[in-house]
Scaffold this motif. Structure first.
Motif, PDB file in Angstrom:
ATOM      1  N   ALA B  66      31.208  27.254  61.385  1.00 22.44           N
ATOM      2  CA  ALA B  66      31.868  26.760  60.682  1.00 22.44           C
ATOM      3  C   ALA B  66      32.780  27.779  59.484  1.00 22.44           C
ATOM      4  O   ALA B  66      33.835  28.680  60.361  1.00 22.44           O
ATOM      5  CB  ALA B  66      31.765  25.934  59.421  1.00 22.44           C
ATOM      6  N   ALA B  67      32.129  28.984  58.932  1.00 24.04           N
ATOM      7  CA  ALA B  67      32.104  30.548  58.368  1.00 24.04           C
ATOM      8  C   ALA B  67      32.443  31.325  59.400  1.00 24.04           C
ATOM      9  O   ALA B  67      32.913  32.301  59.329  1.00 24.04           O
ATOM     10  CB  ALA B  67      31.372  30.548  57.616  1.00 24.04           C
ATOM     11  N   GLY B  68      31.785  31.149  60.258  1.00 21.62           N
ATOM     12  CA  GLY B  68      31.660  32.487  61.395  1.00 21.62           C
ATOM     13  C   GLY B  68      31.264  33.695  61.188  1.00 21.62           C
ATOM     14  O   GLY B  68      31.383  34.709  62.483  1.00 21.62           O
ATOM     15  N   HIS B  69      30.991  33.270  60.136  1.00 18.98           N
ATOM     16  CA  HIS B  69      29.233  34.078  59.852  1.00 18.98           C
ATOM     17  C   HIS B  69      28.237  33.577  59.612  1.00 18.98           C
ATOM     18  O   HIS B  69      28.287  32.310  58.567  1.00 18.98           O
ATOM     19  CB  HIS B  69      29.623  35.303  59.379  1.00 18.98           C
ATOM     20  N   PRO B 121      29.532  28.414  43.101  1.00 16.00           N
ATOM     21  CA  PRO B 121      31.300  28.150  44.177  1.00 16.00           C
ATOM     22  C   PRO B 121      30.194  28.664  45.171  1.00 16.00           C
ATOM     23  O   PRO B 121      29.749  29.230  46.141  1.00 16.00           O
ATOM     24  CB  PRO B 121      31.174  29.293  43.877  1.00 16.00           C
ATOM     25  N   GLU B 123      32.391  27.133  47.879  1.00 12.84           N
ATOM     26  CA  GLU B 123      33.491  27.352  49.823  1.00 12.84           C
ATOM     27  C   GLU B 123      32.690  28.257  49.968  1.00 12.84           C
ATOM     28  O   GLU B 123      32.028  29.654  50.130  1.00 12.84           O
ATOM     29  CB  GLU B 123      34.460  28.006  48.657  1.00 12.84           C
ATOM     30  N   ILE B 124      33.261  28.410  51.771  1.00 13.68           N
ATOM     31  CA  ILE B 124      32.805  29.351  52.426  1.00 13.68           C
ATOM     32  C   ILE B 124      33.842  30.480  52.096  1.00 13.68           C
ATOM     33  O   ILE B 124      35.215  30.457  52.330  1.00 13.68           O
ATOM     34  CB  ILE B 124      33.746  28.791  53.744  1.00 13.68           C
ATOM     35  N   SER B 125      33.158  31.983  52.101  1.00 12.42           N
ATOM     36  CA  SER B 125      34.394  32.786  51.564  1.00 12.42           C
ATOM     37  C   SER B 125      33.649  33.908  53.042  1.00 12.42           C
ATOM     38  O   SER B 125      33.191  33.934  53.639  1.00 12.42           O
ATOM     39  CB  SER B 125      33.769  33.539  50.514  1.00 12.42           C
ATOM     40  N   PRO B 126      35.167  34.728  53.222  1.00 11.30           N
ATOM     41  CA  PRO B 126      35.390  35.367  54.446  1.00 11.30           C
ATOM     42  C   PRO B 126      33.939  36.653  53.433  1.00 11.30           C
ATOM     43  O   PRO B 126      34.227  36.828  52.805  1.00 11.30           O
ATOM     44  CB  PRO B 126      36.276  35.490  53.982  1.00 11.30           C
ATOM     45  N   LEU B 127      33.881  37.406  54.765  1.00 10.51           N
ATOM     46  CA  LEU B 127      33.719  38.704  54.522  1.00 10.51           C
ATOM     47  C   LEU B 127      34.325  40.114  54.402  1.00 10.51           C
ATOM     48  O   LEU B 127      35.471  40.725  55.015  1.00 10.51           O
ATOM     49  CB  LEU B 127      32.518  38.867  55.552  1.00 10.51           C
ATOM     50  N   ILE B 128      33.839  40.254  53.664  1.00 14.26           N
ATOM     51  CA  ILE B 128      34.433  41.635  52.949  1.00 14.26           C
ATOM     52  C   ILE B 128      34.136  43.112  53.400  1.00 14.26           C
ATOM     53  O   ILE B 128      32.672  42.248  54.578  1.00 14.26           O
ATOM     54  CB  ILE B 128      33.853  42.516  51.616  1.00 14.26           C
TER      55      ILE B 128
END
Lengths: 549, 392
Positions: B66-69, B121, B123-128
Motif C-alpha cells: 500500500a505504501a510503496g515502501h 499517528p 497514516e501511511i506517510s511518504p518518504l522524505i
C-alpha cells in the motif's frame, strides 16, 4: 624463570595453572572446587610478571576490569553528549556561548562551560577511546598466545583430578560387562566432533575455532580505530561545500582545480496528493503539510586538460552528465558529490528602463547580471549607464553609508550614473528595491525597475575519504570475529577408561544446554550413565535449603 | 489494501492475546511442570502465536504494498515491527528451548509494544528524500531484529528475577523489581488513557507563547493538567490547566507523561490494594517451575545471538547508509550515539559474563538495564532529543 614440570612429564611455562597436556592442577587452587577453565589455565604474562613498570602498564591494560571500566566511562560520556545538541547541530548563525544559555538556561551555560558542546572531539574523550584501543590490543595479546599454545598442545589423557573438577562429570562403574565405546565415538563423529584417541581414552572436540572469535573481532576494532585516526592525516579526508547556481560552472573545491562542475538545473519536487502516484499519502500530507519528494541537481562534470598557469583560461573536457539526488551522490576518482542543501528563487538578473521622470519616455533598457555585473551599459546613440557601485546584499551601516553584508544578491542595490545627450556629465542615482535616492540633487532621468529573473542554487558537499576502505575492512573483520565467537561453541568431551570405571567429563565455553544434549545423544541406550551438571547440583541443593527454611 | 493491512495487525494482536492465555494454561497444567515436556496447552499456545505472527507478517507485506515502501519509516511502523520481531525471536528461542513460561512473559511485552506503537499517528506517510533508499529496510529491519533478540534476554531476566528474588522481606532487590513492574503498568496506563481520550475525540487547543516569544497554537489530546507557557484555552467546556509550564518545557509531552504516570499509579495502587502483596510476589507462583539455570542460559544465548545482528544493523549498515545519504558514516547524531551506547553496554555485559563470571542474578539485572537503554533509544531519543532520526 623456572619452568614447571608436571607429573606427566610435560614442561609448562612459568605461571601455568593447569598442565597444558594432562590437565593436572599445578596452582594451589582448592580441592573439590570446579576448575577455573578460563584461558585453559595457561600462563598469561599479566598474571605472571608484576615487577617492572612495563609489567604494571601491561597488566593494567590487559585487565578485563579496566577494559570494562573504560567501556562504561565511554558509554556514560557518549550519553552525556546527547543531552543537548552538539555545536555542529546548532544553527550556524548562532554564537555558541550565547546560544546554549539562551535556549537552555543555566543548564545550557554549565554544559557549554564544561565543553560538553564539543564533547566528542574533546581531548579527554579521545584519550578514553585511545585507552580503550590500547586495552583491546594488550588484553588480546596477553591471552591469545598462551591460549593458542595450550589448546594446540592439549593431551587426550587427562588427570583424574581434572576430570572430576569439570562442571559436567560422570562415573560409570564397570561391573561384569565391558562397554563398547565405538558406538559412542560414531555418534560423536556424526555430531561433527573431532575424535582423538590414546590408550583407549577419548577426546572429542568441536568448534575450537570459535575460541579465536574474540581476538579476531578485537583486531577488527583496532583496524577500525586506526582508520578513524588516519582521517586526520592530510590528503586522506576532504569535506567542502560547493554552492552552485543554475547555469554556473565552478572549480570543485578540494580537487586542486582538476575538476569543474556545472549546474544545469535544480529541481525540488513535493508529494502531490492529487496525483495517482501519491494518493495513498493524502492523509499524511493533510496532517503535516508539504512533504518533499526529490532534491535533484542535474550537473555536468568536467576535467581540466593539461596544466594551466593562474589567470590562464582553462581547457575543460566534459566527463559526464549526472543527476545528483539525496542517496545518489556523484562519484568520480575518490571524490563524491552529495546533494545537501538548496536555495530556491535567488535573484539572478534585474532589469531597468532609463526613462525621463516627467515624460516617462523610454530611452532603452538594460539587464544587470547580479552575479557578474558590467561596468558600463551602452544604450541607444548618446545614452549610456555606468554602474559605479554594486551592493549585492545591501544595508546601511552605523554611519548611514551603504555596504554589503555578503556576495549573495539577497537585496541588491546600485549606484548608477546615467549619461544622456542633455546631461553628458551624468546624473547619479542610488537604486535599491523599492527605494531611489538622488544624492547629488534632483535628476531629470531615472532607472525604472523592469522586472527580475530568479534561479535556483544547489549546495553540494564535496567529500573524499580514503579511510573508508580501512574502516570497512575493520568492520568486516569485527563481524567475522563476533559471529565466529557467538554462533559457535567450543565443546570438549573427555572419556577416560580406567580398570573398573569409565570417567566422562565435558566442558564448553558457553551454551551448556547444547553440550548436555550432545552427550545425552551420544550415550543414549549405552550403559554409560549420564553425567551430572555439578554446578546445577550445587545450586539446587542450596536452593532447597532456602525454600525449606 | 491499507484497510486489510490494519485488520491483519488487529488480528495478530488478538491472537497474541489468546496465545498468552494458552501459555498461562500450560503453566497451570501440572503436566507442564516438568521442563521440556510440552503439554497440549503449550503446543496450542505456540501454534496460535505462529498464526498471529503470520498475520502480522501479512500486515507488514500489505502495508508495504500500500505504501510503496517498507513500513518501517515512522515511529508507529518501526515500533510495531519491533514488536513483531520480538514475537519472531520468541518463536525461535521457543523451538531451541521449549519453555512455555517464556511465552507467558514475551507475548504480553510484545502486546504492550504494539499497543504503544498504535498510539502514534498511523497514516501511511511518504518518504522524505533522505529515506528513499534500499538501505531503509536493510538497516532498520536488521537493527530491529537485533534489538528484539536482545529484548528476549530482558524477558528471561524478568522471569529469573521474579523467581529468584526473595519476596518474604523487602530489600533493594524487591524495590527495583517493583520499579520494573510499575514501569510496565505505566505503559498500560499510557495505552488506556491515550486510546480512551482518542475514542472520545478529545481536543483542547491552546494559544501560547514559545521561548522565542512567538504566538503559537497547540492541540492537546488529553486534558491538560499542565498547560503551555501563557497558554489560553480556546474551547469552552475543556479542562483548564492547573499550572502553566515555562516555555523551555514541552507542556504537551509532560502532560502525557503525567497522565501515564498517574494512571500507572492508580492501576498499581489498585493491584497492591486488592492483592495485598507486591506485583512481583503476585506473579511469583506462576514461575515456580522454571529452571533458573536454563533461564540464565537463554538470556545469555539471546544476547550472543542478538549482539552480532545488532552490530550489523544498527552500526555497520547504519554507517554505510549514513555515508550515502548524509555524506558521512558517523555524525554523533543522538540516535547514532545511543546505538553506540547500547552496543558498548552489551559489550560490557559480555565481558563481565565471560571474564568476571557475572552469571545468574547479576547478569539478569544487566539484561534489564540493556533493555531500558534500547527502549530509551526507541522512545526518548525520538520524542525528546531532536535529531536527524526524529521523523515521528
Amino acid at each position: 624463570m623456572k619452568e614447571v614440570k608436571c607429573d606427566c612429564g610435560h614442561v609448562n611455562p612459568f605461571g601455568t595453572k593447569i598442565c597444558g597436556k594432562c590437565g593436572m592442577v599445578l596452582g594451589n587452587e582448592k580441592e573439590n572446587q570446579l576448575i577455573d577453565m578460563r584461558y585453559e589455565g595457561s600462563a598469561r604474562r599479566s598474571q605472571t610478571y608484576k615487577k617492572t613498570i612495563i609489567d604494571k602498564i601491561w597488566n593494567f591494560f590487559s585487565s578485563v576490569k579496566v577494559g570494562v571500566t573504560l567501556i562504561v566511562i565511554a558509554l556514560i560520556a557518549s550519553a552525556i553528549g546527547t543531552i543537548l545538541p552538539q555545536e555542529m547541530y546548532i544553527p550556524s548563525t548562532a554564537t555558541p556561548a550565547e546560544h546554549y544559555e539562551l535556549e537552555y538556561g543555566w543548564f545550557g551555560r554549565v554544559y557549554y562551560e564544561l565543553g560538553f558542546h564539543n564533547l566528542y572531539s574533546s581531548w579527554w574523550y579521545l584519550i578514553i577511546i585511545g585507552m580503550l584501543g590500547i586495552s583491546l590490543l594488550i588484553a588480546s595479546i596477553d591471552r591469545f598466545f598462551p591460549l593458542y599454545r595450550s589448546l594446540k598442545k592439549q593431551g587426550v589423557t587427562r588427570h583424574d583430578g581434572f576430570m572430576k573438577r569439570q562442571r559436567i562429570y560422570g562415573v560409570t562403574k564397570l561391573e561384569e560387562q565391558d562397554i563398547n565405546l565405538e558406538e559412542v565415538k560414531d555418534r560423536l563423529k556424526r555430531q561433527r566432533y573431532h575424535i582423538r584417541e590414546e590408550n583407549g581414552h577419548i577426546l572429542a572436540e568441536k568448534g575450537r575455532f570459535s575460541r579465536w572469535g574474540p581476538y579476531v573481532n578485537h583486531i577488527g576494532l583496532i583496524i577500525f580505530l586506526i582508520g578513524a585516526l588516519l582521517r586526520s592525516v592530510p590528503g586522506m579526508y576532504i569535506d567542502k561545500v560547493l554552492w552552485l547556481r543554475e547555469g554556473e560552472r565552478k572549480e570543485i573545491p578540494g580537487t586542486n582545480g582538476q575538476y569543474y562542475l556545472q549546474n544545469n538545473e535544480f529541481t525540488l519536487e513535493v508529494y502531490d496528493k492529487e496525483s495517482e502516484e501519491d494518493k495513498q499519502y493524502s492523509a499524511a500530507i493533510d496532517k503535516t503539510g508539504t512533504i518533499a519528494k526529490t532534491y535533484q541537481s542535474d550537473v555536468t562534470l568536467y576535467e581540466r586538460k593539461g596544466e594551466t598557469l593562474p589567470g590562464e583560461k582553462v581547457d575543460l573536457d566534459k566527463l559526464k552528465d549526472y543527476k545528483i539526488k539525496v542517496n545518489e551522490p556523484l562519484k568520480h576518482d575518490h571524490y563524491a558529490l552529495y546533494q545537501v542543501d538548496y536555495k530556491l528563487d535567488e535573484l539572478s538578473t534585474m532589469a531597468f528602463n532609463l526613462i525621463n521622470k516627467k515624460t516617462e519616455e523610454k530611452y532603452g533598457s538594460l539587464k544587470v547580471d547580479l552575479n557578474n555585473p558590467q561596468k558600463k551599459y551602452e544604450l541607444k546613440e548618446g545614452y549610456s549607464v555606468d554602474l559605479i557601485s554594486y551592493f549585492p546584499d545591501f544595508e546601511f551601516d552605523e554611519k548611514g553609508e551603504p555596504r554589503t553584508i555578503s556576495k549573495i544578491p539577497n537585496n541588491p542595490a546600485f549606484i548608477f550614473k546615467m549619461h544622456t545627450p542633455d546631461k553628458p556629465e551624468g546624473e547619479v542615482s542610488f537604486v535599491a528595491i523599492k527605494e531611489t535616492v538622488e544624492p547629488l540633487g534632483e535628476n531629470t532621468y531615472k532607472m525604472a525597475f523592469n522586472g527580475v529573473e530568479t534561479q535556483d542554487v544547489t549546495a553540494l558537499t564535496v567529500r573524499k575519504d580514503l579511510t573508508l576502505w580501512i574502516l570497512f575492512t575493520g568492520g568486516i573483520i569485527f563481524m567475522i570475529g563476533v559471529v565466529q565467537g557467538s554462533y559457535w561453541n567450543h565443546r570438549r568431551i573427555w572419556i577416560k577408561r580406567k580398570d573398573d570405571e569409565i570417567l566422562l567429563a565435558g566442558h564448553t565455553n558457553k551454551n551448556w544446554h547444547g553440550i548436555k544434549r550432545d552427550i545425552k545423544q551420544a550415550i543414549e541406550s549405552t550403559s554409560l550413565s549420564e553425567p551430572m551438571d555439578q554446578l546445577e547440583e550445587e545450586k539446587s541443593s542450596s536452593k532447597g535449603e532456602v525454600l525449606n527454611g | 489494501m491499507a484497510e486489510l493491512s490494519s485488520n491483519l495487525l488487529y488480528a495478530a494482536f488478538i491472537l497474541y492475546l489468546i496465545a498468552t492465555f494458552l501459555f498461562g494454561g500450560s503453566i497451570k497444567d501440572k503436566r507442564g511442570a516438568e521442563e521440556k515436556k510440552q503439554n497440549k496447552w503449550a503446543k496450542l499456545g505456540i501454534f496460535v502465536t505462529i498464526i498471529g505472527f503470520a498475520a502480522q507478517i501479512g500486515y507488514f507485506i500489505t502495508r508495504w504494498i500500500a505504501a510503496g515502501h517498507a513500513p518501517v519509516s515512522n515511529l508507529f511502523e518501526f515500533t510495531t515491527f519491533f514488536g513483531m520481531m520480538l514475537v519472531g525471536a520468541f518463536i525461535l528461542i521457543y523451538f531451541l528451548y521449549k519453555t512455555p513460561a517464556l511465552g507467558l512473559f514475551a507475548l504480553p511485552i510484545a502486546l504492550l509494544i504494539i499497543a504503544y506503537a498504535s498510539m502514534f499517528p498511523t497514516e501511511i506517510s511518504p518518504l522524505i528524500p533522505a529515506l528513499q533508499s534500499d538501505w531503509l529496510h536493510i538497516h532498520v529491519t536488521t537493527a530491529a531484529a537485533g534489538q528484539s533478540i536482545l529484548a528476549i534476554s530482558f524477558v528471561t531476566a524478568i522471569i529469573y528475577l521474579i523467581k529468584f528474588v526473595d519476596q518474604t522481606q523487602s530489600s533493594k532487590r524487591t524495590f527495583w523489581l517493583e520499579v520494573i513492574m510499575f514501569t510496565l503498568v505505566c505503559t498500560i496506563g499510557f495505552v488506556i488513557i491515550t486510546s480512551s481520550f482518542a475514542a472520545m475525540d478529545y481536543k483542547a487547543n491552546f494559544d501560547w507563547v514559545d521561548k522565542k516569544g512567538a504566538e503559537v497554537k497547540q492541540e492537546f489530546n488529553l486534558p491538560a493538567l499542565v498547560g503551555p507557557n501563557e497558554g489560553k484555552l480556546i474551547e469552552t467546556y475543556r479542562f483548564e490547566p492547573l499550572v502553566d509550564m515555562p516555555a523551555l518545557i514541552n507542556a504537551k509531552k509532560l502532560n502525557t507523561v503525567l497522565w501515564s504516570f498517574g494512571m500507572g499509579l492508580v492501576l498499581y495502587g489498585l493491584i497492591r490494594l486488592i492483592a495485598r502483596k507486591r506485583v512481583a510476589a503476585l506473579i511469583k507462583p506462576i514461575v515456580k517451575n522454571v529452571n533458573l539455570n536454563l533461564l540464565d542460559e537463554i538470556s545469555y544465548r539471546s544476547v550472543l545471538i542478538g549482539f552480532p545482528i545488532f552490530t550489523l544493523g544498527a552500526l555497520i549498515f547504519a554507517m554505510i547508509w549514513a555515508q550515502v545519504a548524509w555524506t558521512r558514516f558517523w555524525g554523533w547524531d543522538p540516535k547514532e550515539v545511543w546505538a553506540l551506547v547500547t552496543w558498548l553496554f552489551y559489550a560490557a555485559f559480555l565481558h563481565l559474563r565471560m571474564s568476571k563470571g557475572w552469571q545468574g542474578e547479576k547478569s539478569a539485572w544487566l539484561a534489564v538495564i540493556g533493555f531500558a537503554i534500547i527502549m530509551f533509544n526507541l522512545i526518548f531519543v525520538n520524542l525528546v532529543i531532536a535529531g536527524l532520526h526524529s521523523y515521528a
